[in-house]
Write a protein that holds these residues in place. Structure first.
Motif, mmCIF file in Angstrom:
data_model
loop_
_atom_site.group_PDB
_atom_site.id
_atom_site.type_symbol
_atom_site.label_atom_id
_atom_site.label_comp_id
_atom_site.label_asym_id
_atom_site.label_seq_id
_atom_site.Cartn_x
_atom_site.Cartn_y
_atom_site.Cartn_z
ATOM 1 N N ALA A 212 3.287 24.046 -5.690
ATOM 2 C CA ALA A 212 4.562 24.759 -5.816
ATOM 3 C C ALA A 212 5.683 23.786 -6.169
ATOM 4 C CB ALA A 212 4.877 25.500 -4.520
ATOM 5 N N LEU A 213 5.699 22.624 -5.529
ATOM 6 C CA LEU A 213 6.689 21.608 -5.870
ATOM 7 C C LEU A 213 6.467 21.073 -7.283
ATOM 8 C CD1 LEU A 213 6.823 19.625 -2.499
ATOM 9 C CD2 LEU A 213 8.478 21.288 -3.365
ATOM 10 N N THR A 214 5.196 20.962 -7.684
ATOM 11 C CA THR A 214 4.894 20.547 -9.053
ATOM 12 C C THR A 214 5.421 21.560 -10.054
ATOM 13 O OG1 THR A 214 2.890 19.412 -8.293
ATOM 14 C CG2 THR A 214 3.040 19.920 -10.640
ATOM 15 N N ALA A 215 5.308 22.835 -9.733
ATOM 16 C CA ALA A 215 5.833 23.885 -10.616
ATOM 17 C C ALA A 215 7.342 23.752 -10.766
ATOM 18 C CB ALA A 215 5.465 25.259 -10.066
ATOM 19 N N ALA A 216 8.028 23.471 -9.646
ATOM 20 C CA ALA A 216 9.486 23.287 -9.716
ATOM 21 C C ALA A 216 9.837 22.091 -10.600
ATOM 22 C CB ALA A 216 10.051 23.108 -8.309
ATOM 23 N N ALA A 217 9.097 20.990 -10.444
ATOM 24 C CA ALA A 217 9.346 19.814 -11.282
ATOM 25 C C ALA A 217 9.035 20.110 -12.743
ATOM 26 C CB ALA A 217 8.494 18.643 -10.791
ATOM 27 N N ALA A 218 7.980 20.888 -12.989
ATOM 28 C CA ALA A 218 7.617 21.235 -14.362
ATOM 29 C C ALA A 218 8.700 22.075 -15.025
ATOM 30 C CB ALA A 218 6.282 21.977 -14.375
ATOM 31 N N ILE A 219 9.311 22.981 -14.275
ATOM 32 C CA ILE A 219 10.382 23.809 -14.833
ATOM 33 C C ILE A 219 11.545 22.924 -15.281
ATOM 34 C CG2 ILE A 219 12.131 25.529 -14.234
ATOM 35 C CD1 ILE A 219 10.028 26.882 -12.478
ATOM 36 N N VAL A 220 11.873 21.923 -14.469
ATOM 37 C CA VAL A 220 12.959 21.002 -14.839
ATOM 38 C C VAL A 220 12.577 20.200 -16.077
ATOM 39 C CG1 VAL A 220 14.305 19.018 -14.084
ATOM 40 C CG2 VAL A 220 13.824 20.880 -12.478
ATOM 41 N N LEU A 221 11.355 19.679 -16.102
ATOM 42 C CA LEU A 221 10.933 18.843 -17.221
ATOM 43 C C LEU A 221 10.760 19.636 -18.512
ATOM 44 C CD1 LEU A 221 8.266 16.606 -15.423
ATOM 45 C CD2 LEU A 221 10.511 15.877 -16.268
ATOM 46 N N LEU A 222 10.406 20.904 -18.411
ATOM 47 C CA LEU A 222 10.113 21.709 -19.597
ATOM 48 C C LEU A 222 11.255 22.632 -19.989
ATOM 49 C CD1 LEU A 222 6.434 22.717 -18.700
ATOM 50 C CD2 LEU A 222 7.176 20.931 -20.281
ATOM 51 N N ALA A 223 12.411 22.468 -19.357
ATOM 52 C CA ALA A 223 13.533 23.380 -19.622
ATOM 53 C C ALA A 223 13.955 23.366 -21.080
ATOM 54 C CB ALA A 223 14.714 23.022 -18.721
ATOM 55 N N GLN A 224 13.737 22.254 -21.784
ATOM 56 C CA GLN A 224 14.160 22.149 -23.185
ATOM 57 C C GLN A 224 12.991 22.354 -24.157
ATOM 58 O OE1 GLN A 224 16.346 18.445 -23.866
ATOM 59 N NE2 GLN A 224 16.773 18.277 -21.670
ATOM 60 N N SER A 225 11.850 22.761 -23.645
ATOM 61 C CA SER A 225 10.639 22.777 -24.479
ATOM 62 C C SER A 225 10.248 24.148 -24.999
ATOM 63 C CB SER A 225 9.470 22.175 -23.683
ATOM 64 O OG SER A 225 9.775 20.878 -23.253
ATOM 65 N N GLY A 226 11.113 25.120 -24.869
ATOM 66 C CA GLY A 226 10.818 26.436 -25.426
ATOM 67 C C GLY A 226 9.610 27.095 -24.780
ATOM 68 N N TRP A 227 8.631 27.477 -25.614
ATOM 69 C CA TRP A 227 7.464 28.187 -25.116
ATOM 70 C C TRP A 227 6.669 27.363 -24.115
ATOM 71 C CZ3 TRP A 227 2.785 25.888 -25.523
ATOM 72 C CH2 TRP A 227 2.661 24.838 -26.434
ATOM 73 N N ALA A 228 6.759 26.048 -24.178
ATOM 74 C CA ALA A 228 6.001 25.194 -23.266
ATOM 75 C C ALA A 228 6.421 25.379 -21.813
ATOM 76 C CB ALA A 228 6.146 23.733 -23.669
ATOM 77 N N LEU A 229 7.595 26.001 -21.614
ATOM 78 C CA LEU A 229 8.027 26.279 -20.244
ATOM 79 C C LEU A 229 7.010 27.163 -19.522
ATOM 80 C CD1 LEU A 229 10.258 26.002 -18.100
ATOM 81 C CD2 LEU A 229 11.362 28.019 -19.114
ATOM 82 N N ALA A 230 6.248 27.951 -20.296
ATOM 83 C CA ALA A 230 5.239 28.814 -19.683
ATOM 84 C C ALA A 230 4.146 28.019 -18.978
ATOM 85 C CB ALA A 230 4.613 29.714 -20.751
ATOM 86 N N LEU A 231 4.028 26.732 -19.296
ATOM 87 C CA LEU A 231 3.021 25.903 -18.632
ATOM 88 C C LEU A 231 3.286 25.778 -17.133
ATOM 89 C CD1 LEU A 231 2.634 23.027 -21.250
ATOM 90 C CD2 LEU A 231 1.014 24.879 -20.784
ATOM 91 N N ALA A 232 4.538 25.998 -16.735
ATOM 92 C CA ALA A 232 4.860 25.936 -15.307
ATOM 93 C C ALA A 232 4.148 27.033 -14.525
ATOM 94 C CB ALA A 232 6.370 26.046 -15.106
ATOM 95 N N ALA A 233 3.669 28.058 -15.246
ATOM 96 C CA ALA A 233 2.939 29.130 -14.560
ATOM 97 C C ALA A 233 1.592 28.649 -14.033
ATOM 98 C CB ALA A 233 2.735 30.308 -15.501
ATOM 99 N N VAL A 234 1.055 27.576 -14.606
ATOM 100 C CA VAL A 234 -0.252 27.078 -14.162
ATOM 101 C C VAL A 234 -0.197 26.588 -12.719
ATOM 102 C CG1 VAL A 234 -2.062 25.374 -14.584
ATOM 103 C CG2 VAL A 234 -0.983 26.555 -16.512
ATOM 104 N N PRO A 235 0.715 25.656 -12.371
ATOM 105 C CA PRO A 235 0.771 25.253 -10.950
ATOM 106 C C PRO A 235 1.207 26.387 -10.033
ATOM 107 C CG PRO A 235 2.566 24.244 -12.189
ATOM 108 C CD PRO A 235 1.623 24.843 -13.196
ATOM 109 N N VAL A 236 1.997 27.339 -10.554
ATOM 110 C CA VAL A 236 2.358 28.493 -9.737
ATOM 111 C C VAL A 236 1.110 29.288 -9.366
ATOM 112 C CG1 VAL A 236 3.564 30.708 -9.715
ATOM 113 C CG2 VAL A 236 4.719 28.678 -10.606
ATOM 114 N N ALA A 237 0.237 29.515 -10.352
ATOM 115 C CA ALA A 237 -1.002 30.251 -10.088
ATOM 116 C C ALA A 237 -1.902 29.488 -9.122
ATOM 117 C CB ALA A 237 -1.733 30.522 -11.405
ATOM 118 N N ILE A 238 -1.992 28.171 -9.307
ATOM 119 C CA ILE A 238 -2.816 27.366 -8.400
ATOM 120 C C ILE A 238 -2.264 27.417 -6.977
ATOM 121 C CG2 ILE A 238 -3.600 25.029 -7.889
ATOM 122 C CD1 ILE A 238 -3.645 24.490 -10.878
ATOM 123 N N SER A 239 -0.928 27.381 -6.870
ATOM 124 C CA SER A 239 -0.302 27.460 -5.552
ATOM 125 C C SER A 239 -0.631 28.783 -4.875
ATOM 126 C CB SER A 239 1.212 27.296 -5.689
ATOM 127 O OG SER A 239 1.845 27.429 -4.436
#
Length: 324
Positions: A212-239
């Motif tokens: 869950a914390l990884t997902a939060a960090a991923a959202i920050v890191l991917l905020a400028q990456s357009g569609w790649a922001l959807a990758l944050a859903a992966v750690p959310v699902a794992i959590s």
């Protein structure tokens, strides 16, 4: 088993537990974040081919440095392991009380569903054996998943509270105060079962929080990456999957504690040099008195039985006479 063997076994057990419960979840989190950084995050474009090239060309020094980094993080997180489980149980600070109350309504609705399924009033006038069996199963699930009092905000909190309430209760024991005294007396096979199930619970809980914390960090890191922001859903699902795993592991852990009381509770009397009760009513009276003594320091008279006091605790030892 001599003291050296006991010490070695304890160290090996601690090492396995630390690697599973702390090191592995932290390694997953660190690797996931590094993968995004090596791919160009934060930034508008990600290049996973570049991340792969960096990964495969890591030398021994870099790999050891990463392993040490994960070890340091795991050591820092390790003291928080109990707090991690408590947070997933729903023990939150006062500012989050409105959220806890809202979640508690959902758990209360699930409880009512189980009560409705197990109620004989919900069955037809002439229920079949299968309908009665299903009602009984619903009642068993309700007792395993919910305490008798007010529901906790989370499923994990309810399952663990139900385990604390049920384990040993039929014999008069309060598991909260009796379990720390019973656990050291368990034989190796039973303790191994308890430890394995506790490790599974703690691993799933830690994995749920770290991802869950990884997902939060991923959202920050991917905020400028357009569609790649959807990758944050992966750690959310794992959590989420890890949390469900923690609930199932808690059910198994609760059953292991229940089993320990069923099979080994008399070891408490033997270890304290107290006479064994002759029947269930004597046991309930003695167990309730001991639990009051441990919990509140309530004065009590103890009549000791030193028969077999020089023998190690063992489920195979002949049971001493209850009247000395």
């Amino acid at each position: 088993m001599n003291p050296e063997d006991l010490a070695g076994s304890a160290i090996n057990s601690l090492t396995r537990r630390f690697l599973l419960v702390m090191y592995l979840p932290c390694a997953v989190a660190v690797f996931s974040i590094l993968l995004l950084v090596w791919s160009g995050a934060p930034g508008p474009l990600l290049d996973f081919h570049s991340a792969w090239n960096i990964l495969v060309h890591l030398g021994p020094t870099q790999l050891v440095s990463l392993a040490v980094l994960v070890l340091v993080i795991a050591l820092l997180v390790h003291p928080l392991q109990l707090a991690i489980v408590r947070s997933l149980e729903g023990h939150w600070p006062r500012p989050l009380r409105p959220v806890a109350n809202l979640l508690r309504l959902g758990q209360a609705a699930r409880l009512r569903m189980f009560l409705r399924l197990e109620s004989l009033e919900s069955l037809p006038d002439d229920p079949t054996d299968e309908q009665v069996r299903l009602a009984g199963l619903a009642g068993e699930q309700r007792r395993r998943r919910f305490p008798s009092g007010r529901p906790h905000p989370t499923a994990l909190g309810n399952v663990l509270a139900a385990a604390e309430e049920r384990a040993g209760a039929a014999y008069g024991w309060d598991a909260v105060v009796a379990w720390p005294r019973l656990y050291p007396l368990l034989p190796a096979q039973s303790r191994s079962i308890v430890d394995d199930r506790r490790n599974s619970l703690d691993f799933a809980a830690t994995m749920s929080v770290t991802t869950a914390l990884t997902a939060a960090a991923a959202i920050v890191l991917l905020a400028q990456s357009g569609w790649a922001l959807a990758l944050a859903a992966v750690p959310v699902a794992i959590s989420r999957l890890s949390y469900r795993g923690a609930v199932n592991a808690a059910l198994a852990y609760g059953e292991a504690i229940h089993m320990s009381f069923d099979l080994h509770r008399f070891e408490i009397f033997t270890a304290m040099h107290l006479p064994l009760p002759a029947n269930r009513q004597e046991e309930k009276t003695a167990a309730e008195t001991l639990c009051d003594f441990w919990r509140q320091g309530r004065p009590m008279d103890l009549t000791y039985d030193h028969n077999g006091a020089d023998l190690p605790a063992s489920p195979h030892r002949p049971i001493p006479s209850s009247n000395g």
